[in-house]
Structure formats: structure tokens, C-alpha cells
Enzyme design. Structure first.
Site, PDB file in Angstrom:
ATOM      1  CE  LYS A   1      -6.857   6.994  -5.674  1.00 52.80           C
ATOM      2  NZ  LYS A   1      -7.753   6.065  -6.423  1.00 52.80           N
TER       3      LYS A   1
ATOM      4  CD  GLU B   1      -4.941  -0.570   3.123  1.00 50.43           C
ATOM      5  OE1 GLU B   1      -4.259  -0.903   2.135  1.00 50.43           O
ATOM      6  OE2 GLU B   1      -6.165  -0.805   3.210  1.00 50.43           O
ATOM      7  CG  ASP B   2      -2.463  -0.691  -1.328  1.00 48.08           C
ATOM      8  OD1 ASP B   2      -3.334  -0.400  -0.463  1.00 48.08           O
ATOM      9  OD2 ASP B   2      -2.742  -1.380  -2.325  1.00 48.08           O
TER      10      ASP B   2
ATOM     11  CG  PHE C   1      -7.491   3.249 -11.271  1.00 48.88           C
ATOM     12  CD1 PHE C   1      -8.231   2.762 -10.209  1.00 48.88           C
ATOM     13  CD2 PHE C   1      -6.663   2.367 -11.963  1.00 48.88           C
ATOM     14  CE1 PHE C   1      -8.167   1.434  -9.831  1.00 48.88           C
ATOM     15  CE2 PHE C   1      -6.597   1.026 -11.588  1.00 48.88           C
ATOM     16  CZ  PHE C   1      -7.352   0.564 -10.523  1.00 48.88           C
TER      17      PHE C   1
ATOM     18  N   GLY D   1      -2.404  -5.485  -1.981  1.00 49.86           N
ATOM     19  CA  GLY D   1      -1.767  -4.274  -2.480  1.00 49.86           C
ATOM     20  C   GLY D   1      -0.527  -3.808  -1.739  1.00 49.86           C
TER      21      GLY D   1
ATOM     22  CG  ASP E   1      -5.238  -4.903  -8.354  1.00 58.89           C
ATOM     23  OD1 ASP E   1      -5.364  -4.233  -7.312  1.00 58.89           O
ATOM     24  OD2 ASP E   1      -6.187  -5.559  -8.838  1.00 58.89           O
TER      25      ASP E   1
ATOM     26  NE  ARG F   1      -2.386  -7.552  -6.848  1.00 61.18           N
ATOM     27  CZ  ARG F   1      -3.292  -6.846  -6.171  1.00 61.18           C
ATOM     28  NH1 ARG F   1      -2.935  -5.734  -5.560  1.00 61.18           N
ATOM     29  NH2 ARG F   1      -4.540  -7.251  -6.109  1.00 61.18           N
TER      30      ARG F   1
ATOM     31  CG  ASP G   1     -10.299   5.335  -3.122  1.00 57.24           C
ATOM     32  OD1 ASP G   1     -11.304   6.022  -2.980  1.00 57.24           O
ATOM     33  OD2 ASP G   1      -9.881   4.998  -4.236  1.00 57.24           O
TER      34      ASP G   1
HETATM   35  P1  IMP Z   1     -11.027   2.226   0.268  1.00 59.84           P
HETATM   36  O1  IMP Z   1     -11.676   1.145   1.061  1.00 59.84           O
HETATM   37  O2  IMP Z   1     -11.980   2.913  -0.658  1.00 59.84           O
HETATM   38  O3  IMP Z   1     -10.237   3.219   1.123  1.00 59.84           O
HETATM   39  O4  IMP Z   1     -10.010   1.546  -0.735  1.00 59.84           O
HETATM   40  C1  IMP Z   1      -8.845   1.017  -0.310  1.00 59.84           C
HETATM   41  C2  IMP Z   1      -8.354  -0.107  -1.192  1.00 59.84           C
HETATM   42  O5  IMP Z   1      -8.795   0.007  -2.559  1.00 59.84           O
HETATM   43  C3  IMP Z   1      -6.858  -0.024  -1.260  1.00 59.84           C
HETATM   44  O6  IMP Z   1      -6.269  -0.786  -0.229  1.00 59.84           O
HETATM   45  C4  IMP Z   1      -6.536  -0.555  -2.632  1.00 59.84           C
HETATM   46  O7  IMP Z   1      -6.381  -1.951  -2.587  1.00 59.84           O
HETATM   47  C5  IMP Z   1      -7.744  -0.207  -3.472  1.00 59.84           C
HETATM   48  N1  IMP Z   1      -7.498   1.031  -4.257  1.00 59.84           N
HETATM   49  C6  IMP Z   1      -7.867   2.289  -3.946  1.00 59.84           C
HETATM   50  N2  IMP Z   1      -7.493   3.174  -4.884  1.00 59.84           N
HETATM   51  C7  IMP Z   1      -6.838   2.451  -5.835  1.00 59.84           C
HETATM   52  C8  IMP Z   1      -6.173   2.812  -7.072  1.00 59.84           C
HETATM   53  O8  IMP Z   1      -6.081   3.977  -7.503  1.00 59.84           O
HETATM   54  N3  IMP Z   1      -5.619   1.775  -7.759  1.00 59.84           N
HETATM   55  C9  IMP Z   1      -5.678   0.484  -7.330  1.00 59.84           C
HETATM   56  N4  IMP Z   1      -6.275   0.112  -6.182  1.00 59.84           N
HETATM   57  C10 IMP Z   1      -6.847   1.085  -5.442  1.00 59.84           C
HETATM   58 MG    MG Z   2      -5.351  -2.576  -0.384  1.00 54.34          MG
END
Ligand code: IMP
Ligand code: MG
Length: 178
Positions: free
Chosen positions: A134, A102-103, A155, A48, A162, A168, A106
Site C-alpha cells: 500500500k 511479508e503478505d 482493507f 498473514g 484476515d 485467511r 501497509d
Molecule cells: P504495517 O505495520 O502497517 O505495515 O502493517 C503490516 C501488517 O498489517 C501486515 O503484515 C498485515 O498483517 C496487516 N495488514 C495490513 N493491511 C492489511 C489489510 O488490508 N488486511 C489485513 N491485514 C492487513
Molecule cells: Mg503480516
């Protein structure tokens, strides 16, 4: 309102390219100020963050190194909760000032996993720079150090993000249409 369709879903424009670029330049300036003389090692989290990292690092003008790791945690529209490394670290991390790129952050599961993996390599410091955060759904104690834009729990696709592998390539970021 500009919309795009990926498989079965429609997304509408949320963060236009120009807004992203403007904020990314400001983030890079922050990094230049706080990491001067720290010789940081940027660790970009694939897939990402590839587009964000490429733009961000163009504006970083201090001595630094860049490497990549690849992780996966998302399936369809929801965080699966279990993170697994696909390509691990191979640089010398001991005593280095690490900046994870990081992109989007979440739940924070991915970050926590990376922190834990890094700890064994004894870095001097670990900072996080993320384009998107987020905050509402973040469940961990330590939030990212450098945040581009805070977003609500929707989302998003585009600019590296993606939906099941697609989307992407878009220059701007789009949100799922309700
Ligand atoms: P976490 O582990 O829940 O913090 O999620 C992080 C990863 O989930 C990010 O690095 C993204 O690759 C993916 N992700 C989280 N939210 C989104 C979204 O809204 N769209 C697409 N990918 C997401
Ligand atoms: Mg990611």
C-alpha cells in the site's frame, strides 16, 4: 461480482487466485536470479504470509533456508501502530543474506520493527519480498525490494490476510465493500 461475508462486513473479489499465482511465479524468478549463490535465509512473517510464502517458495529453486517469526500489529481494520514480537528469531543470522517474506506492507511499522530487531544479529544483507504494497500509506524511507502487486488503501482479506482472525482461508483476495 463475487462477494463474501465475514462477521458484519461484506467483501468483493479484488485479486483472483490465478492472478496471484501468475505474479508469484514471476517474483520467484526474480529471487532465483538475484539470490543465486547467496544461500538466503527466508524469514516468513506469520500469520498473514503463510499462504504466500508456501506458494512462493515452491518456485524458488536456489539453495536456501526458511524460518518463521510471528508478529502482531493489527486490530479490527486499522494498524495499531505498536508492533510486538510473539515468536522471535532463533536461527543464526550473522553474515547471512536475509529475505523477509511479508503478505502486505501497509504503514511500514512492522518492517521497521523487524529491521531493527535483525540489525543486532548482524546479517550481511536484508531484502524484503511482499505480495502486496500500500504505497499511499507507507511512511518509511525504504520500500520493499520485491513487490508483487501495489494496492490502494483499502482493507483486504483472503489468501492469508484476515479480518479479526477470519478470512485467511480464502484462495483469492477480497476488498471491503463500501
Ligand atoms: P504495517 O505495520 O502497517 O505495515 O502493517 C503490516 C501488517 O498489517 C501486515 O503484515 C498485515 O498483517 C496487516 N495488514 C495490513 N493491511 C492489511 C489489510 O488490508 N488486511 C489485513 N491485514 C492487513
Ligand atoms: Mg503480516
Amino acid at each position: 461480482m463475487e462477494t463474501i461475508t465475514i462477521n458484519d462486513k461484506t467483501f468483493e473479489l479484488s485479486l483472483p487466485y490465478e492472478k496471484l499465482q501468475q505474479r508469484i511465479k514471476e517474483l520467484a524468478e526474480q529471487l532465483n536470479d538475484s539470490l543465486a549463490n547467496k544461500n538466503p535465509l527466508f524469514i516468513v512473517v506469520l500469520n498473514g504470509a503463510f499462504m504466500f510464502a508456501a506458494d512462493l517458495i515452491k518456485y524458488v529453486n536456489i539453495s536456501c533456508e526458511i524460518t518463521f517469526i510471528k508478529l502482531a500489529s493489527y486490530k479490527d481494520l486499522h494498524s495499531s501502530g505498536n508492533v510486538k514480537t510473539l515468536i522471535g528469531f532463533n536461527e543464526d543470522i550473522k553474515g547471512r543474506n536475509i529475505v523477509i517474506v511479508e503478505d502486505i506492507v501497509d504503514t511500514g511499522n512492522t518492517l521497521e520493527y523487524i529491521f531493527e530487531a535483525l540489525r543486532h544479529h548482524e546479517p550481511a544483507t536484508v531484502k524484503i519480498v511482499t505480495l502486496l504494497f500500500k504505497r499511499e500509506v507507507f511512511t518509511k524511507a525504504t520500500a520493499p525490494d520485491y513487490i508483487g502487486i501495489e494496492v490502494s488503501n483499502e482493507f483486504l482479506v483472503g489468501y492469508g490476510l484476515d479480518y479479526n482472525g477470519y478470512g485467511r482461508n480464502f484462495k483469492s483476495i477480497y476488498k471491503l465493500k463500501k
